[in-house]
Design an enzyme around this catalytic site. Structure first.
Site, mmCIF file in Angstrom:
data_model
loop_
_atom_site.group_PDB
_atom_site.id
_atom_site.type_symbol
_atom_site.label_atom_id
_atom_site.label_comp_id
_atom_site.label_asym_id
_atom_site.label_seq_id
_atom_site.Cartn_x
_atom_site.Cartn_y
_atom_site.Cartn_z
ATOM 1 N N SER A 58 -4.009 7.521 5.891
ATOM 2 C CA SER A 58 -4.051 6.572 4.786
ATOM 3 C C SER A 58 -5.108 5.496 5.037
ATOM 4 C CB SER A 58 -2.657 5.981 4.582
ATOM 5 O OG SER A 58 -2.538 5.369 3.322
ATOM 6 N N HIS A 67 2.873 11.889 0.846
ATOM 7 C CA HIS A 67 1.933 11.051 1.603
ATOM 8 C C HIS A 67 2.336 10.910 3.072
ATOM 9 C CE1 HIS A 67 -1.247 8.176 2.096
ATOM 10 N NE2 HIS A 67 -0.411 7.188 2.415
#
Length: 256
Positions: free
Chosen positions: A84, A233
């Protein structure tokens, strides 16, 4: 700037970078997996964990701080793994230092400007900061009206620290991260880098990494994308064995 880090293992140097609101231990399962073949350095990014805070959080400033740490440690070359926000910082480092970065793994982020998506999180962080609760349980109650995902709340609670006065406060720079949030959404920039790169995407993630293949290959022509089925994610936490295998197989193919 002081960057807190934990290093373990022996072999080629691998620097592991976590995501927004996290700390170096978030990718602990990967770091432990790699430590049998590499010297693994898990860093707390600036404004996170036990690292120093900055005046202006941004991808370039974070990359500059991490590279200063690399030079302070006397590392002549590194392999980078970032998830990320850490993936964006890792990309910026590879673009800025392609001769010293000999491998790049980016987990569920692409080199593009993403739209804002953390408004609820910031509202929850503010609620906790204003109340200065006396327990993590109380902090959870304060965040619940703003953050629907219990997994996200649990993740954030990892960065809540108890002070000498018995009250809990955020270990990361919540105010600065919210103020300069727009800067952290921006893509890494720089000339095309020939660094070997692997982008690992979560099939169900809102970050849609595979859809940005042109942007990825435009900056990293020597790159590949692999997708982890059924993962969002938090792919490194949802399927840790598979994620670790993807990373270790890629790193094993790189030059020393």
């Amino acid at each position: 700037m002081h960057l807190h880090h934990v290093s373990d293992g022996e072999g080629p140097d691998v620097v592991v970078l976590h995501g927004l609101f996290g700390a170096g231990g978030n990718l602990g399962a990967l770091s432990r997996h790699l430590a049998s073949h590499y010297r693994v350095h898990s860093l707390d990014l600036p404004d996170h964990g036990r690292s120093d805070w900055t005046d202006e959080p941004s991808i370039p400033s974070y990359a500059a701080a991490v590279w200063a740490w690399v030079e302070q440690q006397g590392l002549s070359s590194v392999r980078l793994v970032g998830h990320s926000l850490g993936g964006k910082v890792a990309m910026q480092l590879a673009l800025g230092h392609p001769q010293q970065v000999n491998g790049l793994v980016v987990a569920d982020i692409a080199p593009v400007a993403y739209p804002p998506s953390h408004q609820g999180v910031f509202a929850g962080l503010r609620a906790v900061a204003q109340a200065a609760p006396e327990s993590r349980a109380a902090a959870r109650v304060l965040m619940a009206p703003h953050i629907e995902e219990s997994m996200v709340i649990q993740f954030l609670l990892l960065s809540l620290a108890r002070g000498d006065d018995g009250l809990y406060r955020w270990r990361f720079n919540a105010t600065g991260l919210e103020r300069d949030y727009a800067s952290l959404l921006q893509p890494p920039t720089g000339p095309v880098a020939p660094v070997p790169a692997l982008f690992i995407a979560g099939e169900l993630s809102d970050y849609k990494v595979a859809q940005y293949s042109d942007a990825i290959s435009g900056l990293f022509p020597n790159s590949a994308i692999t997708t982890m089925a059924g993962c969002g994610h938090w792919l490194h936490a949802q399927e840790p064995a598979l994620f670790n295998d993807h990373v270790s197989r890629f790193l094993a193919q790189l030059r020393a």
